[in-house]
Design a protein around this motif. Structure first.
Motif, PDB file in Angstrom:
ATOM      1  N   PRO A  49     111.701  15.987  11.761  1.00 53.69           N
ATOM      2  CA  PRO A  49     110.615  15.476  10.874  1.00 53.69           C
ATOM      3  C   PRO A  49     109.408  14.750  11.612  1.00 53.69           C
ATOM      4  CG  PRO A  49     112.639  14.937   9.919  1.00 53.69           C
ATOM      5  CD  PRO A  49     113.030  15.571  11.212  1.00 53.69           C
ATOM      6  N   LYS A  50     109.616  14.254  12.695  1.00 50.30           N
ATOM      7  CA  LYS A  50     108.441  13.496  13.229  1.00 50.30           C
ATOM      8  C   LYS A  50     107.389  14.601  13.839  1.00 50.30           C
ATOM      9  CE  LYS A  50     110.285  13.390  18.134  1.00 50.30           C
ATOM     10  NZ  LYS A  50     109.789  13.683  19.190  1.00 50.30           N
ATOM     11  N   HIS A  51     107.878  15.854  13.864  1.00 54.13           N
ATOM     12  CA  HIS A  51     106.790  17.013  14.388  1.00 54.13           C
ATOM     13  C   HIS A  51     106.008  17.345  13.174  1.00 54.13           C
ATOM     14  CE1 HIS A  51     110.038  17.746  17.598  1.00 54.13           C
ATOM     15  NE2 HIS A  51     108.988  17.331  18.175  1.00 54.13           N
ATOM     16  N   ILE A  52     106.174  16.997  11.916  1.00 49.24           N
ATOM     17  CA  ILE A  52     105.371  17.210  10.584  1.00 49.24           C
ATOM     18  C   ILE A  52     103.911  17.077  10.798  1.00 49.24           C
ATOM     19  CG2 ILE A  52     104.928  16.863   8.327  1.00 49.24           C
ATOM     20  CD1 ILE A  52     108.102  16.934   7.860  1.00 49.24           C
ATOM     21  N   SER A  53     103.718  15.691  11.586  1.00 47.72           N
ATOM     22  CA  SER A  53     102.265  15.181  11.718  1.00 47.72           C
ATOM     23  C   SER A  53     101.632  15.961  12.771  1.00 47.72           C
ATOM     24  CB  SER A  53     102.335  13.857  11.824  1.00 47.72           C
ATOM     25  OG  SER A  53     102.767  13.483  13.026  1.00 47.72           O
ATOM     26  N   GLN A  54     102.411  16.634  13.491  1.00 49.83           N
ATOM     27  CA  GLN A  54     102.013  17.235  14.720  1.00 49.83           C
ATOM     28  C   GLN A  54     101.513  18.802  14.475  1.00 49.83           C
ATOM     29  OE1 GLN A  54     103.953  16.496  18.298  1.00 49.83           O
ATOM     30  NE2 GLN A  54     104.565  14.489  17.426  1.00 49.83           N
ATOM     31  N   ILE A  55     102.095  19.362  13.135  1.00 55.94           N
ATOM     32  CA  ILE A  55     101.726  20.674  13.030  1.00 55.94           C
ATOM     33  C   ILE A  55     100.530  21.126  11.684  1.00 55.94           C
ATOM     34  CG2 ILE A  55     102.717  23.007  12.023  1.00 55.94           C
ATOM     35  CD1 ILE A  55     105.224  21.947  13.356  1.00 55.94           C
ATOM     36  N   GLY A  56      99.661  21.774  11.901  1.00 53.94           N
ATOM     37  CA  GLY A  56      98.705  22.195  10.699  1.00 53.94           C
ATOM     38  C   GLY A  56      99.054  23.327  10.369  1.00 53.94           C
ATOM     39  N   TYR A  57      98.872  23.635   9.014  1.00 52.76           N
ATOM     40  CA  TYR A  57      99.329  24.945   8.378  1.00 52.76           C
ATOM     41  C   TYR A  57      98.398  25.389   7.527  1.00 52.76           C
ATOM     42  CZ  TYR A  57     102.255  27.915   5.648  1.00 52.76           C
ATOM     43  OH  TYR A  57     103.091  29.013   4.878  1.00 52.76           O
ATOM     44  N   LEU A  58      98.033  26.483   7.614  1.00 53.43           N
ATOM     45  CA  LEU A  58      97.098  27.175   6.669  1.00 53.43           C
ATOM     46  C   LEU A  58      97.709  28.169   5.999  1.00 53.43           C
ATOM     47  CD1 LEU A  58      94.205  27.328   5.556  1.00 53.43           C
ATOM     48  CD2 LEU A  58      93.702  28.972   7.390  1.00 53.43           C
ATOM     49  N   PRO A  59      98.428  28.009   4.985  1.00 53.29           N
ATOM     50  CA  PRO A  59      99.261  29.095   4.280  1.00 53.29           C
ATOM     51  C   PRO A  59      98.412  30.311   3.802  1.00 53.29           C
ATOM     52  CG  PRO A  59      99.499  27.444   3.093  1.00 53.29           C
ATOM     53  CD  PRO A  59      98.358  27.081   3.889  1.00 53.29           C
ATOM     54  N   GLU A  60      98.816  31.598   3.711  1.00 52.51           N
ATOM     55  CA  GLU A  60      98.234  32.776   3.343  1.00 52.51           C
ATOM     56  C   GLU A  60      97.724  32.791   1.866  1.00 52.51           C
ATOM     57  OE1 GLU A  60     100.321  36.320   3.436  1.00 52.51           O
ATOM     58  OE2 GLU A  60      98.743  37.804   2.958  1.00 52.51           O
ATOM     59  N   GLU A  61      98.612  32.182   1.019  1.00 52.74           N
ATOM     60  CA  GLU A  61      98.021  31.959  -0.420  1.00 52.74           C
ATOM     61  C   GLU A  61      97.414  30.508  -0.419  1.00 52.74           C
ATOM     62  OE1 GLU A  61      98.282  33.986  -2.792  1.00 52.74           O
ATOM     63  OE2 GLU A  61     100.104  35.392  -2.562  1.00 52.74           O
ATOM     64  N   ARG A  62      96.342  30.397  -0.314  1.00 49.38           N
ATOM     65  CA  ARG A  62      95.494  29.125  -0.257  1.00 49.38           C
ATOM     66  C   ARG A  62      95.924  28.329  -1.414  1.00 49.38           C
ATOM     67  NH1 ARG A  62      92.506  31.129   3.701  1.00 49.38           N
ATOM     68  NH2 ARG A  62      93.929  32.127   4.736  1.00 49.38           N
ATOM     69  N   GLY A  63      95.876  26.979  -1.490  1.00 45.40           N
ATOM     70  CA  GLY A  63      96.261  26.179  -2.651  1.00 45.40           C
ATOM     71  C   GLY A  63      95.436  24.949  -2.339  1.00 45.40           C
ATOM     72  N   LEU A  64      94.559  24.695  -3.564  1.00 43.71           N
ATOM     73  CA  LEU A  64      93.998  23.247  -3.922  1.00 43.71           C
ATOM     74  C   LEU A  64      93.986  22.985  -5.181  1.00 43.71           C
ATOM     75  CD1 LEU A  64      90.490  24.155  -1.663  1.00 43.71           C
ATOM     76  CD2 LEU A  64      92.487  22.707  -1.018  1.00 43.71           C
ATOM     77  N   TYR A  65      93.784  21.588  -5.551  1.00 41.51           N
ATOM     78  CA  TYR A  65      93.711  20.962  -6.762  1.00 41.51           C
ATOM     79  C   TYR A  65      92.768  21.350  -7.382  1.00 41.51           C
ATOM     80  CZ  TYR A  65      98.191  18.527  -5.984  1.00 41.51           C
ATOM     81  OH  TYR A  65      99.311  18.142  -5.715  1.00 41.51           O
ATOM     82  N   LYS A  66      92.490  22.308  -8.448  1.00 47.41           N
ATOM     83  CA  LYS A  66      91.119  22.831  -9.047  1.00 47.41           C
ATOM     84  C   LYS A  66      90.328  21.627  -9.340  1.00 47.41           C
ATOM     85  CE  LYS A  66      92.582  27.540 -10.363  1.00 47.41           C
ATOM     86  NZ  LYS A  66      94.285  26.997 -10.427  1.00 47.41           N
ATOM     87  N   LYS A  67      91.035  20.716 -10.090  1.00 47.25           N
ATOM     88  CA  LYS A  67      90.274  19.509 -10.532  1.00 47.25           C
ATOM     89  C   LYS A  67      90.023  18.330  -9.855  1.00 47.25           C
ATOM     90  CE  LYS A  67      90.903  21.124 -14.985  1.00 47.25           C
ATOM     91  NZ  LYS A  67      89.908  21.637 -15.677  1.00 47.25           N
ATOM     92  N   MET A  68      90.280  18.446  -8.471  1.00 48.84           N
ATOM     93  CA  MET A  68      90.118  17.284  -7.493  1.00 48.84           C
ATOM     94  C   MET A  68      88.915  17.488  -6.826  1.00 48.84           C
ATOM     95  SD  MET A  68      93.577  16.123  -5.840  1.00 48.84           S
ATOM     96  CE  MET A  68      93.327  14.674  -5.065  1.00 48.84           C
ATOM     97  N   LYS A  69      88.395  16.181  -6.419  1.00 46.28           N
ATOM     98  CA  LYS A  69      86.962  16.722  -5.630  1.00 46.28           C
ATOM     99  C   LYS A  69      87.209  16.864  -4.241  1.00 46.28           C
ATOM    100  CE  LYS A  69      84.576  13.464  -8.733  1.00 46.28           C
ATOM    101  NZ  LYS A  69      84.369  11.882  -8.824  1.00 46.28           N
ATOM    102  N   VAL A  70      86.370  17.706  -3.435  1.00 44.75           N
ATOM    103  CA  VAL A  70      86.667  17.938  -2.142  1.00 44.75           C
ATOM    104  C   VAL A  70      86.855  16.951  -1.434  1.00 44.75           C
ATOM    105  CG1 VAL A  70      85.189  18.630  -0.129  1.00 44.75           C
ATOM    106  CG2 VAL A  70      84.856  19.948  -2.255  1.00 44.75           C
TER     107      VAL A  70
END
Lengths: 435, 298
Positions: free
Chosen positions: B68-89
């Motif tokens: 689990p300590k590696h979680i902060s060392q990995i960046g992940y851009l999934p193929e199916e993108r997802g953002l909260y529609k109602k949230m501000k940038v």
């Protein structure tokens, strides 16, 4: 732990900051008084606008006299039935009541004719009036003065006192207890449904918009689920708190305002009208005594406990359902196991618990975790033995730990599954699978 | 950051997703992960991101077991993108950065820096649902790299971008590589593979079929065939070469057949003047299609 806190914050703030939350929170407490107000207003308005309705009465035995009211006037005559019916058809009369010469011991054959469906209040008004008249007539025939009957009529009011184990005495009142149980039970039922659905929708949103893939690469699914459930619980508590403050202030303001506006006499009169003319001050005092006798601290604290406990128990299940489906419309098939116990608890509250809080059925309903949050609220104001309360509470804690574990296992797999419509069988498989 | 997997296995019920997958991703390179849909790429990526666990096998990061300590060392851009529609940038980026372990002040400073770099500062208070698709993709990309992960996993990073923005993202990826980030790039777009990747691995039907540097992979698939053009013929070309003539230029292909290229060239010079002598190197796309197809039929 830090990450759960972040999720809680987001779930809480994103909902509380919405305008719709503010609107719902501020308007809901006003809806019921507003609806009542509108009904009263419409009724008054109608009364004022209505022209007097004249009803033709043909009383063949000439025994009856009906007093006219504000709405109805009665015109007695010996008209031929057909003639009277014509009057109604033409609109000269609102209705026509035919009282044939009847046997007082078995009054049959009284008929009302009208152009429109008669309303309930008119019919019952006629029935009760005729009934009274017939009874009086029969008393008279039996040689009893009807006045004696009026004289003999007595009202009995039992004052009930609960003895507690320490030997103290407490004035109790079934009505007040009933009201408390009723309100608290319904509130918990509504809260579980409304906010449980919000949890489910939140989970489905994250799943269908694929945000969840990013989220679970940063924290464990279980943390995400727990954060969401707790965050939304915070929203519910905030709403409840605002309502309490709002209703409290409103009540104080309104009563204060009325107190200022009304001359002393009128206020007295109003109080008398509500409570009943005979026992104005003593009954009022008794209710106050009853209210003072209720241990509000313990009721409020148990309410908050069952409020949260019930919500957490069902909230986890709602999260589990949300994770298994792709769209809210697919969720229906899995709602049954959640809604059935809730409805059982709700019905049980009215059918068993509030009727007899100490029956065996009431005991079981208030101890089994799936029904206890609602059922126990129906018993609490009557006083519940300590061991039963302790049993019910510990079972509820175990229950929500159980459902959270159970839902967590479905959730961690469900949120990553797309495009498959799961059945109970596949969910059972997820439950058993290691990952 | 160096990533290595040893004998990674994963099955879902009856479906086998990964079979004994051995991969070695050296530090500081761009590693192309290729394979058709359903080959097992997503499963691999999910295992690295600790979204799911492998049934067996090891994942080592810089020689240490994935934890689990590696979680902060990995960046992940999934193929199916997802953002909260109602949230501000801004709120959205802050949330993702903090989930990856950045402090509030650090996250804010970096978001500000990235938004101004990408000329998106005016968008900070817009809701995601009000953004164009390309804009939302940019927000997603920045969210992925805000915490400066030494290992970056990008699943189809260019999909949804117009050519201009795709170019910007490509430059950012190269810039990150220059700063020492290891990038795993999963994609179907072979032209971006040849352009960006230092090494590739091809996965098909849960197994790794081939891996290595682009050059090595291509070399191993050289058919050893040359494309030749001659003019001013001195003598007749053998009919079996089936040459085509356009404007007096004779073109044909010729296998080495055991000779060295120089020997072949020397031989060809006797026929006339050499206009072109070029080895037919397959593109990554051709190798990819060939490999996948031959497995389907084999």
């Amino acid at each position: 732990m830090d990450k759960i806190w972040l999720v809680i914050q987001r779930e809480y703030l994103s909902r509380v900051k919405k305008k719709s939350f503010l609107l719902a929170t501020l308007l809901t407490p006003l809806i019921f008084p507003a609806i009542m107000g509108i009904f009263v207003w419409i009724a008054l308005e109608e009364k004022g606008n209505q022209s007097l309705r004249i009803i033709e009465v043909v009383d063949e035995s000439k025994l009856f006299f009906l007093e006219s009211s504000e709405q109805y006037a009665f015109s007695f005559s010996d008209r031929d039935p057909e003639e009277a019916k014509d009057l109604v058809k033409k609109g000269d009369r609102y209705g026509y009541l035919l009282i044939p010469a009847i046997n007082l011991k078995d009054p049959q054959g009284i008929v009302y004719y009208g152009n429109e469906n008669p309303n309930m209040s008119l019919i019952s008004y006629l029935e009760s009036n005729l009934k009274k008249k017939i009874e009086e007539q029969r008393l008279f025939e039996a040689g009893i003065d009807p006045k004696i009957i009026t004289d003999v009529r007595t009202s009995v009011d039992i004052k009930s006192i609960t003895l507690d184990q320490k030997g103290g005495e407490k004035v109790s009142d079934a009505t007040v207890n009933y009201a408390i149980g009723f309100l608290a039970g319904i509130l918990i039922y509504m809260f579980i449904f409304i906010y449980g659905t919000q949890i489910m929708q939140g989970v489905i949103e994250e799943k269908s918009s694929r945000i969840v893939e990013i989220l679970v690469s940063s924290l464990r699914p279980f943390q995400l689920m727990l954060g969401k459930i707790i965050g939304i619980a915070g929203v519910g508590l905030t709403q409840l708190l605002i309502w309490i403050v709002l209703i409290g202030t409103l009540t104080t303001l309104v009563t204060g305002y009325l107190g200022m506006q009304m001359p002393q006499e009128q206020a007295m009169e109003l109080a008398n009208m509500e409570v009943g003319a005979e026992l104005p001050s003593t009954e009022m005092g008794e209710i106050l005594q009853v209210i003072q006798g209720i241990d509000f601290v313990s009721i409020v604290s148990t309410f908050v406990f069952y409020f949260l406990g019930g919500y957490l128990l069902y909230g986890a299940l709602f999260a589990g359902i949300g994770s298994a489906v792709d769209a809210p419309s697919d969720a229906q098939q899995f709602m049954l196991p959640v809604t059935v116990p809730l409805i059982v608890a709700y019905m049980g509250l009215f059918v068993f618990v509030l009727q007899d809080p100490n029956s065996t059925t009431s005991f079981w309903l208030s101890v089994v975790p799936l029904t206890s949050p609602i059922a126990m609220m129906g018993r609490i104001s009557y006083g519940v033995p300590f061991w039963e309360l302790a049993l019910s509470m510990s079972l509820l804690i175990l229950g929500f730990l159980g459902t959270t574990w159970f839902a967590g296992r479905i959730y961690r797999i469900g949120i990553l599954m797309h495009g498959t419509k799961p059945s109970y069988k596949t969910i059972w498989k997820w439950l058993k699978s290691s990952h | 950051m160096m990533l290595e997997t040893r004998k990674l296995n994963k099955t879902y019920g009856q479906n086998i997703a990964l079979t004994d997958l051995d991969l070695k991703v050296p530090n500081g390179i761009i590693f192309g992960l290729l394979g058709p849909n359903g080959a097992g790429k997503s499963t691999f990526i999910r295992i690295i991101n600790q979204i799911i666990d492998a049934d067996s096998g090891q994942v080592l990061i810089d020689g240490m077991e994935l934890s689990p300590k590696h979680i902060s060392q990995i960046g992940y851009l999934p193929e199916e993108r997802g953002l909260y529609k109602k949230m501000k940038v801004w709120d959205q980026m802050l949330y993702f950065a903090r989930l990856k372990g950045l402090s509030k002040s650090e996250a804010k400073e970096r978001i500000h820096r990235w938004l101004s770099k990408m000329e998106m500062l005016t968008w900070r208070d817009k809701k995601i649902e009000d953004l164009s698709k390309g804009m939302a993709q940019k927000v997603q990309f920045i969210s992925t790299i805000l915490h400066n992960p030494p290992l970056l996993i990008l699943d189809e990073p260019f999909s949804g971008f117009d050519p201009v923005n795709a170019g910007i993202i490509k430059d950012e990826i190269l810039e990150l590589k220059k700063q020492g980030t290891t990038v795993i790039l999963s994609t179907h777009r072979m032209e971006s593979v040849e352009l960006l990747c230092d090494q590739v691995a091809l996965i098909n039907q849960s197994r790794k079929i081939l891996d290595g540097t682009i050059r090595a992979v291509k070399n191993s698939f050289r058919p050893e065939v040359y494309s030749v053009s001659l003019e001013h013929l001195k003598k007749d070309i053998p009919a079996e070469w089936s040459a085509k003539v356009v404007d007096g230029v004779w073109s044909f292909t010729l296998p080495l057949s055991g000779k060295s290229p120089n020997q072949l060239l020397g031989e060809l010079m006797t026929y006339g003047e050499i206009v072109r002598f070029e080895e037919l190197v397959p593109s990554m796309e051709e190798i990819f299609i060939h490999q996948v197809k031959s497995m389907q039929h084999g």
